[in-house]
Design a protein around this motif. Structure first.
Motif, PDB file in Angstrom:
ATOM      1  N   ARG A  37       0.827  -1.204   0.000  1.00 19.85           N
ATOM      2  CA  ARG A  37       0.000   0.000   0.000  1.00 19.85           C
ATOM      3  C   ARG A  37       0.863   1.256   0.000  1.00 19.85           C
ATOM      4  O   ARG A  37       1.848   1.346   0.728  1.00 19.85           O
ATOM      5  CB  ARG A  37      -0.904   0.016   1.232  1.00 19.85           C
ATOM      6  CG  ARG A  37      -1.997  -1.012   1.175  1.00 19.85           C
ATOM      7  CD  ARG A  37      -2.853  -0.968   2.393  1.00 19.85           C
ATOM      8  NE  ARG A  37      -3.546   0.312   2.527  1.00 19.85           N
ATOM      9  CZ  ARG A  37      -4.316   0.618   3.562  1.00 19.85           C
ATOM     10  NH1 ARG A  37      -4.483  -0.236   4.548  1.00 19.85           N
ATOM     11  NH2 ARG A  37      -4.912   1.783   3.635  1.00 19.85           N
ATOM     12  N   THR A  89      -5.418   8.408   2.362  1.00 22.19           N
ATOM     13  CA  THR A  89      -6.879   8.383   2.324  1.00 22.19           C
ATOM     14  C   THR A  89      -7.317   8.189   0.876  1.00 22.19           C
ATOM     15  O   THR A  89      -6.507   8.274  -0.053  1.00 22.19           O
ATOM     16  CB  THR A  89      -7.464   9.694   2.870  1.00 22.19           C
ATOM     17  OG1 THR A  89      -7.017  10.768   2.047  1.00 22.19           O
ATOM     18  CG2 THR A  89      -7.049   9.928   4.316  1.00 22.19           C
ATOM     19  N   LYS A  90      -8.608   7.976   0.673  1.00 21.98           N
ATOM     20  CA  LYS A  90      -9.103   7.717  -0.675  1.00 21.98           C
ATOM     21  C   LYS A  90      -8.814   8.880  -1.640  1.00 21.98           C
ATOM     22  O   LYS A  90      -8.302   8.647  -2.748  1.00 21.98           O
ATOM     23  CB  LYS A  90     -10.598   7.409  -0.635  1.00 21.98           C
ATOM     24  CG  LYS A  90     -11.136   6.912  -1.948  1.00 21.98           C
ATOM     25  CD  LYS A  90     -12.540   6.398  -1.820  1.00 21.98           C
ATOM     26  CE  LYS A  90     -13.008   5.835  -3.149  1.00 21.98           C
ATOM     27  NZ  LYS A  90     -14.322   5.214  -3.028  1.00 21.98           N
ATOM     28  N   PRO A  91      -9.095  10.126  -1.265  1.00 23.83           N
ATOM     29  CA  PRO A  91      -8.753  11.226  -2.196  1.00 23.83           C
ATOM     30  C   PRO A  91      -7.249  11.328  -2.459  1.00 23.83           C
ATOM     31  O   PRO A  91      -6.828  11.594  -3.586  1.00 23.83           O
ATOM     32  CB  PRO A  91      -9.249  12.481  -1.478  1.00 23.83           C
ATOM     33  CG  PRO A  91     -10.198  12.015  -0.440  1.00 23.83           C
ATOM     34  CD  PRO A  91      -9.833  10.619  -0.113  1.00 23.83           C
ATOM     35  N   LEU A  94      -5.185   8.814  -2.399  1.00 24.59           N
ATOM     36  CA  LEU A  94      -4.848   7.685  -3.273  1.00 24.59           C
ATOM     37  C   LEU A  94      -5.158   8.009  -4.731  1.00 24.59           C
ATOM     38  O   LEU A  94      -4.377   7.692  -5.627  1.00 24.59           O
ATOM     39  CB  LEU A  94      -5.633   6.438  -2.860  1.00 24.59           C
ATOM     40  CG  LEU A  94      -4.985   5.544  -1.836  1.00 24.59           C
ATOM     41  CD1 LEU A  94      -5.928   4.427  -1.433  1.00 24.59           C
ATOM     42  CD2 LEU A  94      -3.699   4.965  -2.359  1.00 24.59           C
ATOM     43  N   GLU A  95      -6.329   8.623  -4.959  1.00 22.20           N
ATOM     44  CA  GLU A  95      -6.701   8.974  -6.327  1.00 22.20           C
ATOM     45  C   GLU A  95      -5.682   9.925  -6.945  1.00 22.20           C
ATOM     46  O   GLU A  95      -5.272   9.758  -8.091  1.00 22.20           O
ATOM     47  CB  GLU A  95      -8.107   9.591  -6.340  1.00 22.20           C
ATOM     48  CG  GLU A  95      -9.193   8.583  -6.018  1.00 22.20           C
ATOM     49  CD  GLU A  95     -10.547   9.228  -5.787  1.00 22.20           C
ATOM     50  OE1 GLU A  95     -10.648  10.483  -5.788  1.00 22.20           O
ATOM     51  OE2 GLU A  95     -11.514   8.480  -5.602  1.00 22.20           O
ATOM     52  N   ASP A 152      -0.832   1.999 -10.395  1.00 20.48           N
ATOM     53  CA  ASP A 152      -2.253   1.811 -10.116  1.00 20.48           C
ATOM     54  C   ASP A 152      -2.628   0.343 -10.275  1.00 20.48           C
ATOM     55  O   ASP A 152      -2.518  -0.219 -11.377  1.00 20.48           O
ATOM     56  CB  ASP A 152      -3.084   2.674 -11.072  1.00 20.48           C
ATOM     57  CG  ASP A 152      -4.550   2.731 -10.678  1.00 20.48           C
ATOM     58  OD1 ASP A 152      -4.957   1.982  -9.780  1.00 20.48           O
ATOM     59  OD2 ASP A 152      -5.283   3.545 -11.282  1.00 20.48           O
TER      60      ASP A 152
END
Length: 132
Positions: free
Chosen positions: A80, A90-92, A94-95, A105
């Motif tokens: 990770r 966090t998710k944002p 990560l994006e 990715d």
């Protein structure tokens, strides 16, 4: 009452008894005695013995050289991406990270892997058709 400097015995019927706390590496050398109920003294000693056994058990298992319990979880965590000071993103975050590093990715890697499999399977089937 017990003589000065000696620990009370469980047979003391006094309302309070002095109990010295367990000696640890971190504890300061000169501590005042802790006063406890004389009727609870046996149970306190029994609890200390149980804690010592548990601590011995866990210290033995820590020495086994296995710093984590589950190998698969460790491998997953190692893959990770991490942010500052080693925390997981966090998710944002990560994006944004995958926009900046598209080659890392995992979703795109999976799609590329399935595309390669389907293209190789169609190529091999077309070769088979031409040879017959």
């Amino acid at each position: 009452t017990p003589a000065s400097g000696s620990l009370p015995t469980p047979s003391d019927a006094d309302a309070e008894a002095a109990v010295s706390p367990p000696v640890t590496k971190d504890a300061p050398v000169a501590q005042r005695p802790t006063f406890v109920n004389a009727k609870q003294y046996k149970r306190i000693l029994k609890r200390r013995e149980a804690r010592a056994l548990i601590e011995e058990f866990y210290s033995r298992h820590r020495e086994s050289g296995k710093p984590y319990q589950h190998e698969s979880r460790h491998r997953h965590a190692m893959k990770r991406p991490r942010g500052p000071k080693g925390r997981f993103l966090t998710k944002p975050e990560l994006e944004q990270y995958y926009k900046d590093h598209p080659d890392e990715d995992p979703k795109k890697r999976l799609k590329e892997g399935t595309d390669r499999e389907s293209s190789t399977s169609t190529a091999s089937s077309s070769e088979d058709d031409g040879s017959s």
